[in-house]
Motif scaffolding. Structure first.
Motif, PDB file in Angstrom:
ATOM      1  N   VAL A 172       0.835  -1.201   0.000  1.00  0.00           N
ATOM      2  CA  VAL A 172       0.000   0.000   0.000  1.00  0.00           C
ATOM      3  C   VAL A 172       0.872   1.253   0.000  1.00  0.00           C
ATOM      4  CG1 VAL A 172      -1.658   1.322   1.372  1.00  0.00           C
ATOM      5  CG2 VAL A 172      -2.001  -1.119   1.023  1.00  0.00           C
ATOM      6  N   ALA A 173       1.932   1.254   0.785  1.00  0.00           N
ATOM      7  CA  ALA A 173       2.821   2.418   0.829  1.00  0.00           C
ATOM      8  C   ALA A 173       3.425   2.689  -0.548  1.00  0.00           C
ATOM      9  CB  ALA A 173       3.924   2.207   1.863  1.00  0.00           C
ATOM     10  N   LEU A 174       3.822   1.637  -1.254  1.00  0.00           N
ATOM     11  CA  LEU A 174       4.420   1.822  -2.579  1.00  0.00           C
ATOM     12  C   LEU A 174       3.422   2.345  -3.606  1.00  0.00           C
ATOM     13  CD1 LEU A 174       6.849  -1.213  -2.924  1.00  0.00           C
ATOM     14  CD2 LEU A 174       7.442   1.214  -2.849  1.00  0.00           C
ATOM     15  N   VAL A 175       2.218   1.789  -3.626  1.00  0.00           N
ATOM     16  CA  VAL A 175       1.255   2.251  -4.636  1.00  0.00           C
ATOM     17  C   VAL A 175       0.824   3.686  -4.372  1.00  0.00           C
ATOM     18  CG1 VAL A 175       0.457  -0.063  -5.268  1.00  0.00           C
ATOM     19  CG2 VAL A 175      -0.811   1.229  -3.551  1.00  0.00           C
ATOM     20  N   VAL A 176       0.782   4.098  -3.103  1.00  0.00           N
ATOM     21  CA  VAL A 176       0.461   5.496  -2.802  1.00  0.00           C
ATOM     22  C   VAL A 176       1.641   6.391  -3.181  1.00  0.00           C
ATOM     23  CG1 VAL A 176      -0.002   7.148  -0.949  1.00  0.00           C
ATOM     24  CG2 VAL A 176      -1.247   4.979  -1.031  1.00  0.00           C
ATOM     25  N   ALA A 177       2.857   5.970  -2.817  1.00  0.00           N
ATOM     26  CA  ALA A 177       4.039   6.778  -3.123  1.00  0.00           C
ATOM     27  C   ALA A 177       4.238   6.940  -4.629  1.00  0.00           C
ATOM     28  CB  ALA A 177       5.281   6.143  -2.496  1.00  0.00           C
ATOM     29  N   GLU A 178       3.929   5.913  -5.401  1.00  0.00           N
ATOM     30  CA  GLU A 178       4.076   5.967  -6.857  1.00  0.00           C
ATOM     31  C   GLU A 178       2.857   6.607  -7.523  1.00  0.00           C
ATOM     32  OE1 GLU A 178       4.798   1.864  -7.776  1.00  0.00           O
ATOM     33  OE2 GLU A 178       6.920   2.006  -7.271  1.00  0.00           O
ATOM     34  N   GLU A 179       1.897   7.060  -6.720  1.00  0.00           N
ATOM     35  CA  GLU A 179       0.665   7.692  -7.177  1.00  0.00           C
ATOM     36  C   GLU A 179      -0.151   6.803  -8.101  1.00  0.00           C
ATOM     37  OE1 GLU A 179       1.708  11.585  -8.630  1.00  0.00           O
ATOM     38  OE2 GLU A 179       1.936  12.348  -6.589  1.00  0.00           O
ATOM     39  N   ILE A 180      -0.042   5.495  -7.879  1.00  0.00           N
ATOM     40  CA  ILE A 180      -0.905   4.548  -8.594  1.00  0.00           C
ATOM     41  C   ILE A 180      -2.298   4.629  -7.987  1.00  0.00           C
ATOM     42  CG2 ILE A 180      -1.300   2.086  -9.036  1.00  0.00           C
ATOM     43  CD1 ILE A 180       1.808   1.795  -8.962  1.00  0.00           C
ATOM     44  N   VAL A 181      -2.342   4.840  -6.674  1.00  0.00           N
ATOM     45  CA  VAL A 181      -3.589   5.008  -5.938  1.00  0.00           C
ATOM     46  C   VAL A 181      -3.474   6.309  -5.150  1.00  0.00           C
ATOM     47  CG1 VAL A 181      -4.994   4.088  -4.055  1.00  0.00           C
ATOM     48  CG2 VAL A 181      -3.989   2.530  -5.717  1.00  0.00           C
ATOM     49  N   VAL A 182      -4.517   7.134  -5.216  1.00  0.00           N
ATOM     50  CA  VAL A 182      -4.538   8.365  -4.430  1.00  0.00           C
ATOM     51  C   VAL A 182      -5.448   8.112  -3.233  1.00  0.00           C
ATOM     52  CG1 VAL A 182      -5.179  10.801  -4.414  1.00  0.00           C
ATOM     53  CG2 VAL A 182      -4.187   9.775  -6.478  1.00  0.00           C
ATOM     54  N   PRO A 183      -4.928   8.270  -2.011  1.00  0.00           N
ATOM     55  CA  PRO A 183      -5.768   8.023  -0.836  1.00  0.00           C
ATOM     56  C   PRO A 183      -6.972   8.958  -0.825  1.00  0.00           C
ATOM     57  CG  PRO A 183      -3.481   8.398  -0.203  1.00  0.00           C
ATOM     58  CD  PRO A 183      -3.589   8.702  -1.653  1.00  0.00           C
ATOM     59  N   THR A 184      -8.108   8.408  -0.477  1.00  0.00           N
ATOM     60  CA  THR A 184      -9.336   9.185  -0.403  1.00  0.00           C
ATOM     61  C   THR A 184      -9.915   9.017   0.994  1.00  0.00           C
ATOM     62  OG1 THR A 184      -9.756   8.716  -2.727  1.00  0.00           O
ATOM     63  CG2 THR A 184     -11.606   9.530  -1.444  1.00  0.00           C
ATOM     64  N   PRO A 185     -10.277  10.103   1.650  1.00  0.00           N
ATOM     65  CA  PRO A 185     -10.858   9.983   2.980  1.00  0.00           C
ATOM     66  C   PRO A 185     -12.148   9.172   2.944  1.00  0.00           C
ATOM     67  CG  PRO A 185     -10.460  12.288   2.418  1.00  0.00           C
ATOM     68  CD  PRO A 185     -10.174  11.477   1.206  1.00  0.00           C
TER      69      PRO A 185
END
Length: 144
Positions: free
Chosen positions: A60-73
């Protein structure tokens, strides 16, 4: 059929590991700390994905850092729900407009109140969709 373990211990369900990177072994370690409630949330998410907790956190940390997934509240679900509902309404209204156009093209008559009602519904749905979209954009801008 496989025999149960002799000591009566339960076997752990199989978990998936993160894929190995082409760059070699992962040797850098990072310590992550959670309170009990946070750990329960993260552990439950990892179990849903059938992964070990540490593997899940790393993925999860990698996909967020690579902006593959943008965290949504979590509260953004309401906004996304509004966008989905507005899209459904616009589709329904589009069908109504197409039916009216068919009647007009065949030189039939379309009553004025029907045209006004469809037009008002269309304008309302477009406004709702615009407002929900702007809200999502505001939230993304605040994060970025």
């Amino acid at each position: 059929m496989a025999e149960p373990p002799a000591d009566g211990a339960r076997q752990r369900p199989a978990t998936r590991r993160r894929e190995r990177e082409a760059g070699g072994a992962r040797e850098t370690r990072i310590k992550v700390s959670y309170n009990d409630d946070e750990h329960a949330i993260v552990k439950a998410a990892a179990e849903r994905d059938r992964q070990a907790t540490a593997s899940w956190i790393g993925r999860v940390a990698l996909v967020v850092a690579e902006e593959i997934v943008v965290p949504t509240p979590v509260n953004a679900k309401a906004v996304v729900g509004e966008l989905i509902e507005a899209r459904k309404q616009l589709k329904r209204i589009g069908v109504n407009y197409n039916q009216i156009a068919k009647v007009l093209n065949s030189e039939g008559e379309v009553p004025g109140p029907q045209m006004i009602a469809v037009h008002e519904a269309l304008v309302s749905a477009i406004c709702r969709l615009d407002e929900a979209t702007l809200q999502v954009m505001r939230e993304r801008k605040e994060r970025g």
